[in-house]
Design a protein around this motif. Structure first.
Motif, short mmCIF file in Angstrom:
data_model
loop_
_atom_site.label_atom_id
_atom_site.label_comp_id
_atom_site.label_asym_id
_atom_site.label_seq_id
_atom_site.Cartn_x
_atom_site.Cartn_y
_atom_site.Cartn_z
N ARG A 143 0.83 -1.17 0.08
CA ARG A 143 -0.09 0.02 0.18
C ARG A 143 0.98 1.31 -0.02
O ARG A 143 1.43 1.62 -1.15
CB ARG A 143 -1.01 0.07 1.15
N ASP A 144 1.47 1.79 1.12
CA ASP A 144 2.36 2.79 0.94
C ASP A 144 3.43 2.80 0.20
O ASP A 144 4.00 3.52 -0.40
CB ASP A 144 2.93 3.02 2.51
N LEU B 35 -6.72 -0.31 3.43
CA LEU B 35 -6.89 1.27 3.77
C LEU B 35 -8.21 1.99 3.36
O LEU B 35 -8.38 1.66 1.97
CB LEU B 35 -5.54 2.11 3.09
N SER C 294 -5.79 5.92 11.96
CA SER C 294 -4.60 6.75 12.08
C SER C 294 -4.89 8.34 12.11
O SER C 294 -5.50 8.79 11.12
CB SER C 294 -3.69 6.61 10.89
N GLU D 155 -3.73 11.26 10.77
CA GLU D 155 -2.51 11.68 9.79
C GLU D 155 -1.74 12.88 10.10
O GLU D 155 -2.45 13.52 10.99
CB GLU D 155 -3.28 11.78 8.35
N ASN E 13 -2.81 4.06 15.27
CA ASN E 13 -1.56 3.86 14.55
C ASN E 13 -1.12 5.85 14.50
O ASN E 13 -1.75 6.44 14.25
CB ASN E 13 -1.75 3.53 13.24
N PRO F 134 1.01 8.15 12.81
CA PRO F 134 1.84 8.42 11.75
C PRO F 134 2.64 10.02 12.01
O PRO F 134 2.00 10.78 12.26
CB PRO F 134 0.91 8.56 10.41
N THR G 57 3.63 11.65 9.04
CA THR G 57 3.46 11.17 7.88
C THR G 57 4.43 12.15 6.97
O THR G 57 4.55 11.55 5.73
CB THR G 57 1.96 11.97 7.50
N HIS H 26 4.12 4.59 12.57
CA HIS H 26 4.28 4.69 11.20
C HIS H 26 4.98 5.80 10.95
O HIS H 26 4.71 6.89 10.82
CB HIS H 26 2.75 4.75 10.41
N GLN I 185 -3.53 9.60 0.24
CA GLN I 185 -3.58 10.76 1.33
C GLN I 185 -3.80 12.04 0.65
O GLN I 185 -4.67 12.81 1.31
CB GLN I 185 -2.28 10.93 2.24
O1 KIV Z 1 2.00 8.37 6.46
C1 KIV Z 1 0.69 8.28 6.86
O2 KIV Z 1 -0.03 9.22 7.41
C2 KIV Z 1 0.02 7.16 5.95
C3 KIV Z 1 -1.65 6.93 6.94
C4 KIV Z 1 -2.41 6.52 5.99
C5 KIV Z 1 -1.31 5.95 7.68
O3 KIV Z 1 0.39 6.31 5.34
#
Ligand code: KIV
Ligand code: ZN
Length: 540
Positions: free
Chosen positions: A13-14, A80, A146, A148, A174, A176, A178, A209, A487
């Motif tokens: 995903r990321d 997600l 999360s 963000e 979570n 993050p 970010t 994260h 995001q």
């Molecule tokens: O970096 C970030 O904030 C994310 C969130 C979607 C967890 O990838």
């Protein structure tokens, strides 16, 4: 508090969101299988609302990897979703077939994100958090939330949002960083503050994260763990948006190597790390920098004389981990011309590759051809062959023949013969500024899929003049196929990586380019739309 760190892998995903890391669904499935063998606890399989293809890839992973037929422990499969009903429904559609599904929803909490990106007031963010976490819980018992850009959020406001999420049913929170902004001491303090101040936090797992914009992703994740986080979100090779995410291999090996500092364990089979790294690098076309911790080609190489001297006397003088611990096999001559099929199968199994009979047949043919040209075949050679022969995207165009003329006199010329999706042979010749350019122009004349070459990297697998050359390329289609970032919601052009290996680097270059083109043709749907109108066809 237990001392088990849950490893949440977000390579699919990321990681996949990062430029050039696009993988086909078949590749994503293979990566997910590899992650499961590695022992990750949670696989974030994708962002199902991004496109029907992304949804389908998550569904396949949920069904197959989320329900192993061999009785092994299934990982949690996570999807997600932005904090919207539509995204949450799509995420549930993606993961619900897994034995252990999870929905991961997020909403920004920093002032800058709320004001400019979301255009929401803090009160509206609190309400949306409550509403959407509860909505996700109405489908799934395992919900991660999360906030963000937590790293740049007001701690007091963050506590309120997290308390709302817990009340609405979130099971993992979570945190993050970010934009990779925080320093390790700050991030550790942020996690401690959350653990001390958020009502109901004891019923949840706190997760970290971290992004790597200042090169601190691993340090921040470890600071978070030291402060009490019990889940780490990571990617293989640290791939991810911009400078990437915390690398799985770095956090896991830090926890392992410095056990007396952290007193924490993970469920990762560290001997599978090198294999997972290689697979992800080949599929994404994103090569690993040689000095990358744990998985870089030089991570266990000792060039300096003083180091070599120390190493010979006692390995621990300069090595804090044994290469075997992370699945790096010391290069050694393993096989030659007279080695048989059975020996090859056994060696591949030792290296972590479980091949079926058809795969073994293909590999054995390549092995024999290589053994005719190269005296001793090393483990690294075998890994390059398996990547080139078996871990390739579905092949619509395959290389059937290649001839180049180059040097200091005259223009470099290439003649290329490809087998097309209709099984016919197509031949084209082209001039170029160099032999690779000429080959790529001839391929372009056949495939006719306009693109820009973004990256071209050649690398020798082992030392010596007869070494196999590995080539990775990255291309971007000119037809505007785009991918959406979860995001930012911004659509970026999609780029495609390809890998090829051969003792002839021009052949390896042609294969890598074709692999990237094949991937692009699948993603753009052009693979089904062949045949090719205007290319010459050979009579053979
Ligand atoms: O970096 C970030 O904030 C994310 C969130 C979607 C967890 O990838
Ligand atoms: Zn991220």
């Amino acid at each position: 508090m237990d001392n088990y760190i849950r490893i949440f892998d977000t390579t699919l995903r990321d990681g996949e969101q990062s430029p050039g890391a696009t993988m086909t669904s078949a590749e994503k499935l293979e990566v997910a299988r590899t992650l499961a063998r590695l022992g990750v606890d949670i696989i974030e399989a994708g962002f199902p609302a991004a496109s029907p293809d992304d949804l389908e890839a998550v569904r396949r992973i949920a069904l197959e990897v989320g329900n192993p037929s061999d009785g092994s422990r299934p990982p949690v499969i996570c999807g997600l979703a932005r904090a919207s009903r539509g995204d949450i429904e799509k995420a549930w559609e993606g993961v619900n077939l897994a034995a252990h599904p999870r929905i991961h929803t997020f909403l920004a909490t920093s002032e800058i994100h709320m004001k400019y990106k979301l255009k929401m007031t803090p009160q509206q963010v609190l309400e949306r958090t409550r509403e959407m976490v509860a909505y996700a819980r109405s489908f799934c018992a395992d919900v991660e939330f999360s906030p963000e850009d937590a790293g740049r959020s007001e701690p007091e406001f963050l506590y309120q949002v997290l308390a709302e999420a817990i009340q609405a049913g979130a099971t993992t929170l979570n945190i993050p960083d970010t934009v990779g902004y925080t320093m390790p001491a700050e991030f550790g303090a942020l996690i401690s503050g959350i653990i001390q101040n958020v009502p109901g936090i004891d019923s949840c797992i706190v997760s970290v994260h971290c992004h790597n914009d200042l090169g601190l992703a691993t340090a921040n994740a470890l600071a978070g763990i030291q402060a009490g986080a019990r889940q780490a979100e990571v990617t293989i090779n640290g791939i991810g948006e911009r400078a990437g995410n915390t690398a799985l291999e770095e956090v896991v090996m830090a926890l392992y190597t410095r056990q007396p500092v952290y007193h924490c364990t993970t469920g990762i089979d560290t001997t599978q790390i090198a294999h997972a790294s290689k697979l992800v690098s080949n599929y994404t076309g994103m090569s690993v920098q040689p000095n990358k911790a744990i998985v870089g080609a030089n991570a266990f190489a000792h060039e300096a004389g003083i180091h070599q001297d120390g190493m010979l006397k006692n390995q621990q003088t300069y090595e804090i981990m044994l290469p075997e611990m992370v699945g790096v096999k010391q290069t050694r001559l393993v096989m030659g011309k007279h080695s048989g099929r059975h020996a090859l199968k056994q060696r591949m199994a030792d290296l972590g590759y479980m091949l079926d009979e058809a795969e073994l047949d293909k590999l054995f043919q390549r092995f024999k051809a290589l053994a005719d040209r190269k005296k001793g075949i090393t483990d690294s050679d075998l890994e390059a062959l398996v990547s080139d022969e078996l871990y390739q995207p579905k092949e619509f165009f395959t290389l059937d023949g290649l001839q180049v003329a180059c040097g200091t006199i005259g223009m470099p010329t290439a003649t290329v013969r490809l087998r097309g999706p209709d099984q016919k042979l197509y031949v084209q010749a082209a001039l170029g500024s160099g032999p690779v350019d000429a080959v790529y122009k001839a391929i372009d004349a056949i495939v006719q899929s306009p693109n820009n070459l973004l990256e071209f990297v050649v690398h020798a697998v082992t030392e010596g003049i007869d070494a196999i050359g590995e080539v990775t390329v990255r291309i971007e289609g000119e037809d505007g196929k785009r991918t959406m970032s979860a995001q930012s919601g911004i659509e970026q052009p999609r780029s495609f990586g390809g890998y090829g290996a051969d003792t002839d680097i021009i052949v390896a270059s042609a294969k890598a380019y074709l692999a990237a083109l094949n991937k692009m043709l699948v993603a753009t749907g052009r693979a089904e739309a062949t045949p090719l109108a205007s290319v010459e066809m050979s009579t053979r």
